[in-house]
Design a protein around this motif. Structure first.
Motif, PDB file in Angstrom:
ATOM      1  N   ALA A   1       6.536  -5.199 -11.376  1.00  0.00           N
ATOM      2  CA  ALA A   1       6.166  -5.207 -12.806  1.00  0.00           C
ATOM      3  C   ALA A   1       5.826  -6.650 -13.189  1.00  0.00           C
ATOM      4  O   ALA A   1       4.719  -7.111 -12.958  1.00  0.00           O
ATOM      5  CB  ALA A   1       7.304  -4.649 -13.641  1.00  0.00           C
TER       6      ALA A   1
ATOM      7  N   MET B   1      -2.916  -0.815  -7.632  1.00  0.00           N
ATOM      8  CA  MET B   1      -2.894  -0.925  -9.100  1.00  0.00           C
ATOM      9  C   MET B   1      -3.211   0.428  -9.736  1.00  0.00           C
ATOM     10  O   MET B   1      -4.316   0.624 -10.271  1.00  0.00           O
ATOM     11  CB  MET B   1      -3.921  -1.974  -9.568  1.00  0.00           C
TER      12      MET B   1
ATOM     13  N   LYS C   1       1.902  -1.876 -13.921  1.00  0.00           N
ATOM     14  CA  LYS C   1       1.263  -2.450 -15.106  1.00  0.00           C
ATOM     15  C   LYS C   1       0.780  -1.378 -16.090  1.00  0.00           C
ATOM     16  O   LYS C   1       0.679  -1.634 -17.289  1.00  0.00           O
ATOM     17  CB  LYS C   1       0.082  -3.329 -14.666  1.00  0.00           C
TER      18      LYS C   1
ATOM     19  N   SER D   1       1.899  -1.592  -8.339  1.00  0.00           N
ATOM     20  CA  SER D   1       2.007  -2.181  -9.676  1.00  0.00           C
ATOM     21  C   SER D   1       2.416  -1.138 -10.721  1.00  0.00           C
ATOM     22  O   SER D   1       1.968   0.004 -10.687  1.00  0.00           O
ATOM     23  CB  SER D   1       0.654  -2.796 -10.052  1.00  0.00           C
TER      24      SER D   1
ATOM     25  N   PHE E   1       8.507  -1.835 -19.755  1.00  0.00           N
ATOM     26  CA  PHE E   1       7.547  -2.898 -19.437  1.00  0.00           C
ATOM     27  C   PHE E   1       7.480  -3.971 -20.526  1.00  0.00           C
ATOM     28  O   PHE E   1       6.717  -4.911 -20.441  1.00  0.00           O
ATOM     29  CB  PHE E   1       6.145  -2.318 -19.176  1.00  0.00           C
TER      30      PHE E   1
END
Lengths: 173, 321
Positions: B36, B11, B59, B57, B79
């Motif tokens: 994602a 992450m 994110k 990830s 995103f």
């Protein structure tokens, strides 16, 4: 722990090859810290690690919609999200929507209108309807249909579920 | 033999952390893929017989993903969830087709988590590949699954120009092709902008020109004030991937059309009607060109012949709108 994580969600050899990590999730305002496979999905975390079995697992591939939970108030499919991915989010399952053990208006309406038969899709339907009713004061028929479209129900034919939501909306007016 | 470490979800908190993670994994020779929304990657992870490797990830892109509407172009962060795109009122006004197509993808729950970048880069689908491991046990692995044969095209070889015929199923791509969108990708080596029309490859495994360490960060749509229409063929009105998706924009000389769902890449065509010919004969000729562009295989609920016929029907219908 690995044995528990190695349920039927992925093949044992694959899960045994995953790193076990501590994942902390905030579910229904309770913090759960568990050592689980790094790639464990949220649906399995909720059911197997937190024993919150109201969230159902049907296809486990994002097609049936039965594993819907609210993440930061929005319904998503718990089988398609990795538990570690939503560590900073507020998660609400079907166990967390009632207040003081009382049924919510949509739950009561579903009981009264016969919108529950086998009950497998019911938690998902209730959570999706809760989101719709929280975000729309008077949702249209089309919006109600769209709301239930993400969850497969093989018993009711959807009509009774839609009627239950409509009754809650009528009660508001 | 390389000593692989246990698979993990990384992450990273920003792009620099992501690049160092990618460098570390590449140095160790470890397999990895980006994740994602997860609505495409997670089912594939579950349905694969082999371990898919680490997940990295994306994110962190959430912080920088936004909708920016400028005078001459629209910037969309990769995103952004499809629901955000579908419900944005400013975007609805500036480019209505993008929001409309985004609202046709998957189900309401999937739209809350699936991202724009994920929809553009969605894995190609084939009825023999997108199966449970239980079903896959009844036949040998196909090329896409790391095997040595294609179950769909008998006699296909791994070194053929197009080894895999899995079909492209991104709903948004045809609209982006017609709108001549640009894709911005970023990696350790820097940033580059590619035209969406040159981004895709006619192969179900390679799919596009994205390198393994590159990330799609945004989409730029020029404001050409084109009126684009989109129609998709599915069994159900919700949840299904398109068995056929057609985006069309009319112009003074002819029309532009992009198709997904039947070929192994989204196809774009620009037809200029020749003077002296009637509209109907020009249309028939254009439809013939589209349907004969690539072979259609039996890898969907609808038979290939029906999908080809419907392609012509949809083009005519969208042209007349």
């Amino acid at each position: 722990m690995v044995g528990k994580a190695a349920g039927n969600w992925r093949f044992k050899d694959k899960v045994l090859n995953d790193l076990v990590e501590v994942v902390t999730l905030n579910i229904n305002s309770v913090s759960y810290s568990r050592a689980v496979s790094s790639l464990m999905t949220l649906s399995h975390f909720i059911r197997e690690e937190c024993d919150l079995t109201g969230t159902k697992i049907g296809c486990d591939r994002g097609e049936c919609g039965c594993c819907s939970v609210l993440v930061d108030g929005k319904p998503i499919l718990a089988c398609l999200v990795l538990a570690k991915f939503v560590q900073d989010a507020e998660i609400t399952t079907i166990e967390g929507i009632s207040v003081d053990g009382q049924l919510t208006p949509i739950q009561e309406s579903m009981v009264e209108n016969g919108a529950i038969q086998c009950g497998f899709c019911t938690p998902s339907m209730v959570l999706n309807a809760t989101h719709l009713l929280n975000t729309h004061k008077a949702p249209s028929k089309n919006q109600i249909k769209k709301c239930v479209s993400g969850t497969i129900c093989r018993c009711t034919g959807y009509t009774k579920i839609e009627k239950a939501i409509e009754k809650v909306v009528e009660g508001r007016e | 033999m390389m000593n692989h470490s246990k698979t993990k979800l990384f992450m990273p908190g920003n792009f620099e952390e992501m690049t160092s993670t990618v460098k570390y994994l590449e140095k160790k020779g470890e397999k990895f893929q980006f994740i994602a929304g997860g609505s495409d990657v997670v089912p594939r992870m579950k349905d694969s017989k082999k371990n898919q490797g680490h997940m990295v990830s994306l994110k962190f892109l959430k912080k920088t993903s936004s909708i920016t509407i400028k005078e001459d172009e629209i910037h969309l962060g990769s995103f952004l969830s499809l629901d955000q795109i579908a419900s944005d009122s400013a975007l609805k006004e500036a480019c209505p087709i993008i929001g409309k197509v985004a609202s046709m993808v998957g189900s309401p729950q999937i739209r809350n988590q699936a991202t724009l970048g994920g929809n553009i880069l969605v894995d190609n689908r084939c009825v023999f590949f997108n199966q449970s491991v239980f079903n896959k046990d009844f036949h040998h692995n196909c090329f896409k699954d790391g095997g040595s044969q294609c179950i769909l095209v008998k006699g296909a070889k791994a070194n053929d120009a197009i080894s895999c015929r899995a079909r492209s199923v991104s709903d948004l791509t045809p609209a982006l092709l017609v709108l001549d969108a640009k894709l911005v990708v970023k990696s350790i080596r820097g940033e580059r902008t590619i035209s969406a029309r040159e981004f895709f490859k006619e192969d179900g495994i390679a799919k596009n020109n994205l390198e393994t360490d590159e990330v799609l960060i945004s989409v730029i749509i020029p404001r050409l004030h084109k009126s684009v229409h989109y129609k998709k063929l599915t069994v159900r009105k919700t949840l299904d991937f398109p068995s056929l998706g057609v985006a069309l924009a009319k112009n003074e000389q002819g029309f532009e059309v992009a198709v997904c769902g039947i070929f192994s890449m989204p196809m774009y065509f620009n037809f200029v009607f020749a003077g002296g010919k009637s509209l109907s004969s020009s249309m028939e000729e254009s439809i013939k060109n589209v349907t004969s562009a690539a072979p259609v295989f039996k890898q969907d609920f609808f038979p290939p012949k029906y999908r080809k016929e419907m392609l012509g029907v949809y083009i005519k219908e969208l042209f007349e709108r």
